[in-house]
Design an enzyme around this catalytic site. Structure first.
Site, mmCIF file in Angstrom:
data_model
loop_
_atom_site.group_PDB
_atom_site.id
_atom_site.type_symbol
_atom_site.label_atom_id
_atom_site.label_comp_id
_atom_site.label_asym_id
_atom_site.label_seq_id
_atom_site.Cartn_x
_atom_site.Cartn_y
_atom_site.Cartn_z
ATOM 1 N N ASN A 42 0.621 -1.160 -0.043
ATOM 2 C CA ASN A 42 0.007 -0.109 -0.146
ATOM 3 C C ASN A 42 1.124 1.278 0.117
ATOM 4 O OD1 ASN A 42 -1.851 2.155 0.457
ATOM 5 N ND2 ASN A 42 -2.343 1.317 2.425
ATOM 6 N N TRP A 43 1.024 1.896 -1.185
ATOM 7 C CA TRP A 43 1.741 2.936 -1.331
ATOM 8 C C TRP A 43 1.503 4.413 -0.497
ATOM 9 C CZ3 TRP A 43 4.354 2.792 -6.955
ATOM 10 C CH2 TRP A 43 5.322 1.869 -6.909
ATOM 11 N N LYS A 44 0.054 4.049 -0.275
ATOM 12 C CA LYS A 44 -0.653 5.554 0.166
ATOM 13 C C LYS A 44 -0.560 6.584 -0.805
ATOM 14 C CE LYS A 44 -0.028 3.504 4.743
ATOM 15 N NZ LYS A 44 -0.019 3.430 6.022
ATOM 16 N N HIS A 103 -9.320 1.072 5.329
ATOM 17 C CA HIS A 103 -8.171 1.579 5.793
ATOM 18 C C HIS A 103 -8.456 2.465 6.970
ATOM 19 C CE1 HIS A 103 -3.943 2.844 6.485
ATOM 20 N NE2 HIS A 103 -3.696 1.744 5.938
ATOM 21 N N GLU A 105 -6.684 5.048 7.835
ATOM 22 C CA GLU A 105 -6.636 6.554 7.460
ATOM 23 C C GLU A 105 -7.890 6.886 6.579
ATOM 24 O OE1 GLU A 105 -2.711 5.894 5.181
ATOM 25 O OE2 GLU A 105 -1.897 5.324 7.249
ATOM 26 N N GLU A 152 -4.965 -4.588 10.657
ATOM 27 C CA GLU A 152 -3.942 -3.677 10.933
ATOM 28 C C GLU A 152 -4.261 -2.617 12.202
ATOM 29 O OE1 GLU A 152 -1.957 -2.494 6.946
ATOM 30 O OE2 GLU A 152 -3.908 -1.065 7.244
ATOM 31 N N GLY A 204 3.064 -1.013 4.441
ATOM 32 C CA GLY A 204 3.064 0.602 3.817
ATOM 33 C C GLY A 204 4.546 1.023 3.762
ATOM 34 N N GLY A 205 5.121 1.603 4.669
ATOM 35 C CA GLY A 205 6.447 2.309 4.390
ATOM 36 C C GLY A 205 7.475 1.348 3.742
HETATM 37 P P1 13P Z 1 3.133 0.714 7.588
HETATM 38 O O1 13P Z 1 3.874 -0.661 7.233
HETATM 39 O O2 13P Z 1 3.910 1.884 6.950
HETATM 40 O O3 13P Z 1 3.130 0.567 9.075
HETATM 41 O O4 13P Z 1 1.847 0.792 7.129
HETATM 42 C C1 13P Z 1 0.898 -0.134 7.352
HETATM 43 C C2 13P Z 1 -0.351 0.406 6.450
HETATM 44 O O5 13P Z 1 -1.196 1.285 6.684
HETATM 45 C C3 13P Z 1 -0.770 -0.475 5.322
HETATM 46 O O6 13P Z 1 -1.969 -0.353 4.665
#
Ligand code: 13P
Length: 253
Positions: A9-11, A100, A102, A169, A235-236
């Site tokens: 998930n690149w956001k 998600h 966010e 998550e 994510g990151g």
């Molecule tokens: P991180 O791996 O950066 O903690 O993010 C997780 C995430 O929100 C994946 O959807």
């Protein structure tokens, strides 16, 4: 056997260059060396490029699948700025992330909106990666299972379990560097598995359950080794090709 999946998930990150780098990186590996499917969810403007580059890879190479980070609950009409699930499908998407944390907190998406989006996505033949998870306060007050179960109940009424992935998550583990311990994650996954099996005896047991929240190359293997963890939502660490590749390779057959 449940399907294993590692999803990036690149956001709101990445660019066309990162799309190429990722596809290149995986195209050097043989699919036979991976015990998991690999999915990348870039920002929407890069979906077509990712699909095209992935299609151009050798047949026996790792085929990166394409996913979106959101979709509209509407199918068409006067909804400026929205993207319909069928449009995502046309760009080569097979997956869409919904619910998600966010989106829930920063964009005020509630359970009823998430349920509508889930139906729209599945009707367009996308597989939904439904995210659930508790806040730190909810965990500290021992409400984790209650919160997660309520999120599942609200979204899954009438859902097609054959087009479903659940990502647990914990909100306190997202982007914080604090990972749930393998035992903490397994305990919640086991509850989710039981809950899904109650909803659908046969299909519930087959839904892939992913863990997300500060997964890195050095903690992925032990997390993925847990009985009810079928992969990860990253994510990151999915923004760097070598690290993401190492996480994918941490899934053992
Ligand atoms: P991180 O791996 O950066 O903690 O993010 C997780 C995430 O929100 C994946 O959807």
């Amino acid at each position: 056997m449940r399907q294993s999946l590692v999803i990036a998930n690149w956001k709101l990150n990445g660019d066309l260059n990162l799309v190429s780098q990722m596809v290149q990186c995986f195209s050097q590996d043989s699919a036979a060396d991976y015990a998991t499917d690999v999915v990348i969810c870039p920002p929407a403007p890069y979906l077509s490029a990712l699909h095209a580059e992935s299609l151009a890879c050798a047949e026996d190479a790792v085929n990166v699948k394409v996913g979106a980070q959101n979709c509209s609950e509407y199918t068409q009409g006067a909804y400026t700025g929205e993207i319909a699930a069928s449009m995502l499908r046309e760009t080569g998407c097979e997956y869409v992330i919904l619910g998600h944390s966010e989106r829930r907190t920063l964009f005020s998406e509630d359970d009823s909106l998430i349920a509508k989006k889930l139906k729209a996505a599945q009707q367009a033949e996308l597989t939904v990666v439904l995210c659930v998870g508790e806040s730190l306060t909810e965990r500290e007050n021992n409400h984790t299972i209650e919160v997660v179960t309520a999120q599942l109940a609200a979204a899954l009424d009438g859902a097609d379990f054959s087009r479903l992935v659940i990502a647990y998550e914990p909100v306190w583990a997202i982007g914080t560097g604090k990972t749930a311990s393998p035992q903490q994650a397994q305990a919640v996954h086991q509850e989710i598995r039981q809950y899904l099996s109650q909803l659908s005896k046969d299909k519930g047991a087959k839904v892939p359950l992913l863990y997300g929240g500060s997964v890195k190359a050095d903690n992925a293997e032990v997390l993925f080794a847990q009985t009810d963890i079928d992969g990860g939502l990253i994510g990151g660490a999915s923004l760097e090709a070598d690290q993401f590749r190492a996480i994918c390779r941490a899934v053992k057959g």
